[in-house]
Design an enzyme around this catalytic site. Structure first.
Site, PDB file in Angstrom:
ATOM      1  N   ARG A  39       0.706  -0.972  -0.073  1.00 19.68           N
ATOM      2  CA  ARG A  39      -0.013  -0.041  -0.119  1.00 19.68           C
ATOM      3  C   ARG A  39       0.873   1.317   0.115  1.00 19.68           C
ATOM      4  NH1 ARG A  39      -2.365   0.661   4.718  1.00 19.68           N
ATOM      5  NH2 ARG A  39      -3.280  -1.556   4.965  1.00 19.68           N
ATOM      6  N   TYR A  61     -14.623  22.109 -12.062  1.00 17.50           N
ATOM      7  CA  TYR A  61     -15.059  21.079 -12.660  1.00 17.50           C
ATOM      8  C   TYR A  61     -16.409  20.578 -11.857  1.00 17.50           C
ATOM      9  CZ  TYR A  61     -14.454  16.063 -13.932  1.00 17.50           C
ATOM     10  OH  TYR A  61     -14.398  14.696 -14.296  1.00 17.50           O
ATOM     11  N   ASP A  90      -6.429  23.237  -9.276  1.00 18.30           N
ATOM     12  CA  ASP A  90      -6.780  22.007 -10.124  1.00 18.30           C
ATOM     13  C   ASP A  90      -6.118  22.481 -11.636  1.00 18.30           C
ATOM     14  OD1 ASP A  90      -7.705  20.277 -12.388  1.00 18.30           O
ATOM     15  OD2 ASP A  90      -9.689  20.085 -11.528  1.00 18.30           O
ATOM     16  N   LYS A 129      -5.898  12.820 -17.850  1.00 16.93           N
ATOM     17  CA  LYS A 129      -5.860  13.687 -19.137  1.00 16.93           C
ATOM     18  C   LYS A 129      -4.561  13.715 -19.769  1.00 16.93           C
ATOM     19  CE  LYS A 129     -10.105  14.095 -17.718  1.00 16.93           C
ATOM     20  NZ  LYS A 129     -10.680  15.208 -16.994  1.00 16.93           N
TER      21      LYS A 129
HETATM   22  C1  LIG Z   1     -11.453  15.081 -15.842  1.00 16.84           C
HETATM   23  C2  LIG Z   1     -11.016  16.073 -14.670  1.00 16.84           C
HETATM   24  C3  LIG Z   1     -11.024  15.830 -13.358  1.00 16.84           C
HETATM   25  C4  LIG Z   1     -11.285  14.527 -12.828  1.00 16.84           C
HETATM   26  O1  LIG Z   1     -10.303  13.226 -13.358  1.00 16.84           O
HETATM   27  P1  LIG Z   1     -10.768  12.121 -13.518  1.00 16.84           P
HETATM   28  O2  LIG Z   1      -9.560  11.058 -13.602  1.00 16.84           O
HETATM   29  O3  LIG Z   1     -11.815  11.652 -14.438  1.00 16.84           O
HETATM   30  O4  LIG Z   1     -11.478  11.620 -12.155  1.00 16.84           O
HETATM   31  C5  LIG Z   1     -10.585  16.808 -12.439  1.00 16.84           C
HETATM   32  N1  LIG Z   1     -10.400  18.128 -13.013  1.00 16.84           N
HETATM   33  C6  LIG Z   1     -10.561  18.379 -14.302  1.00 16.84           C
HETATM   34  C7  LIG Z   1     -10.455  19.739 -14.748  1.00 16.84           C
HETATM   35  C8  LIG Z   1     -11.112  17.614 -15.190  1.00 16.84           C
HETATM   36  O5  LIG Z   1     -11.119  18.014 -16.414  1.00 16.84           O
END
Ligand SMILES: *Cc1c(COP(=O)(O)O)cnc(C)c1O
Length: 408
Positions: free
Chosen positions: A71, A125, A197, A222
């Site tokens: 872990r 988001y 973010d 992403k």
């Molecule tokens: C897609 C996204 C997330 C979340 O990511 P996941 O891996 O899909 O949980 C968070 N912030 C932004 C700006 C995003 O586009």
């Protein structure tokens, strides 16, 4: 910072750091044999075997980047975390999470306690909003949404219970660029932690921690992964916050698969070339759309019409492949006709892969602090690695279908 991270006259540029990142000799060499492999291998583990009881006792004392239990990771996950930390020179460490949403939750649960207040950007988001309204509310944290263009004016919202300010720049769906240095200055003066973010720009195009942000979060799903085949999240923090982020991630039992970590590290190696291609292609498509009579407006931070464009030009080193535009009228049916007519754009959530995507989006459903009034139905595009002229020809076909739908 190891000596390999520096060259004469200063730190290495990000593109160069990406190549060497996370490739520590102890993760790519065998102790008693010459030679090394290029990429850290996939180490799968739950149990770690100790040499003797004394080792077992000792191992529990410092479990960071040391064998202890599955872990706590293996060299595969440590290499990815180390590489992400290296992208933000002010960072003390990075924790990995099984998705971007899990990373956001991990960071918020590490810094907030009942009775606290968090200022949340109104253009966040949507799952981040849901987390604030659900999880945080259930745990007794008050959430106040603020205008993404607030800048230093955010000071007016601060109370003695304000513990954190959450930024996302540019905003999801609507792409307003925030005045990060102004907000950081307000927060720093009052001892309030700032989180961002940073999924859209990545540290390559927005060195958020160099601007003073304490905690930088990414949906690595992403651009870091870049191939639409892995879910992964990360939280990178400065020395003040890193121990708490790590302790909470351990406490929540957050782990990622070593196979996913290896794929994410593979994606990271090509981030600079992919982002450059996303940048130039998306800009070409956005400029083409902006000149079309069927388009009422384009929301792209690198275009002067985008709210916060001046802040983007000041703080960012580039723009990525995701932006939105308004069709010049019509409704749900006409927008759907346009999107359905596209051959090269997939219809689906997420983005940041090599493929182009189109999505109908309705930000007005989510906004509360700064209501969103649309000039026409909004479409979000992710511009992939295809030839931009082919994408433009596809969009031109789609707009012709939209014109027919409008006439019919
Ligand atoms: C897609 C996204 C997330 C979340 O990511 P996941 O891996 O899909 O949980 C968070 N912030 C932004 C700006 C995003 O586009």
């Amino acid at each position: 910072m190891s000596s390999a991270d520096e060259k004469d006259g200063g730190p290495l540029s990000p593109a160069t750091r990406l190549v060497g990142a996370g490739r520590k000799p102890e993760w790519t060499r065998m102790p008693d044999r010459p030679g090394a492999i290029v990429s850290p291998p996939v180490w799968r583990a739950s149990t770690i075997l100790f040499d003797d009881v004394a080792h077992l006792r000792r191992a529990g004392q410092n479990t960071h980047e040391a064998f202890y239990y599955g872990r706590r990771g293996t060299p595969t996950t440590w290499a990815l975390a180390d590489a992400l930390t290296g992208l933000e020179p002010e960072a003390a460490g990075t924790m990995l999470y099984p998705s971007g949403v899990a990373a956001i939750a991990g960071a918020l649960l590490a810094i907030l306690k009942p009775g606290d207040q968090i200022l949340m950007v109104d253009s966040a988001y949507d799952p981040s909003r849901s987390m604030c309204n659900g999880l945080l509310a259930d745990f007794g944290v008050e959430v106040v949404y603020y205008d993404p263009l607030a800048g230093a004016g955010i000071a007016d919202l601060i109370t003695d219970r304000t513990a954190a300010i959450f930024l996302e720049s540019p905003g999801s769906l609507t792409f307003e660029v925030q005045d990060i240095p102004a907000i950081v200055a307000v927060a720093r003066a009052r001892g309030i932690v700032t989180l961002i973010d940073n999924t859209w720009a990545t540290p390559l195009y927005l060195p958020a921690m160099a601007l003073g942000v304490d905690i930088s979060i990414m949906a690595c799903t992403k651009y870091i992964v870049g191939h639409s085949d892995v879910m992964m999240g990360s939280v990178t923090a400065n020395a003040r916050w890193w121990p708490r982020i790590r302790a909470r991630a351990y406490g929540l039992g957050q782990v990622v698969s070593p196979d996913d970590a290896a794929l994410t590290l593979r994606g990271l190696r090509t981030l600079s070339v992919r982002l450059e291609r996303h940048r130039t292609s998306a800009l070409a498509v956005a400029q083409w759309l902006a000149a079309r009579p069927e388009v009422a407006g384009v929301l792209h931070p690198a275009l002067p019409s985008c709210p916060g464009h001046a802040e983007w030009a000041r703080d960012f080193k580039g723009s990525s492949g995701l932006f939105s535009f308004h069709l010049a009228g019509g409704g749900e049916a006409e927008r759907a006709a346009f999107i359905d007519a596209l051959a090269l754009f997939g219809i689906g959530y997420s983005w940041g892969g090599f493929e182009s995507l189109a999505l109908p989006v309705d930000p007005e459903k989510h906004r509360t602090a700064r209501p969103w009034t649309a000039a026409g139905p909004l479409v979000r595009l992710h511009i992939g690695l295809e030839e931009p002229d082919d994408l433009i020809a596809d969009l031109e076909r789609g707009l012709a279908v939209w014109r027919d739908a409008m006439a019919g």
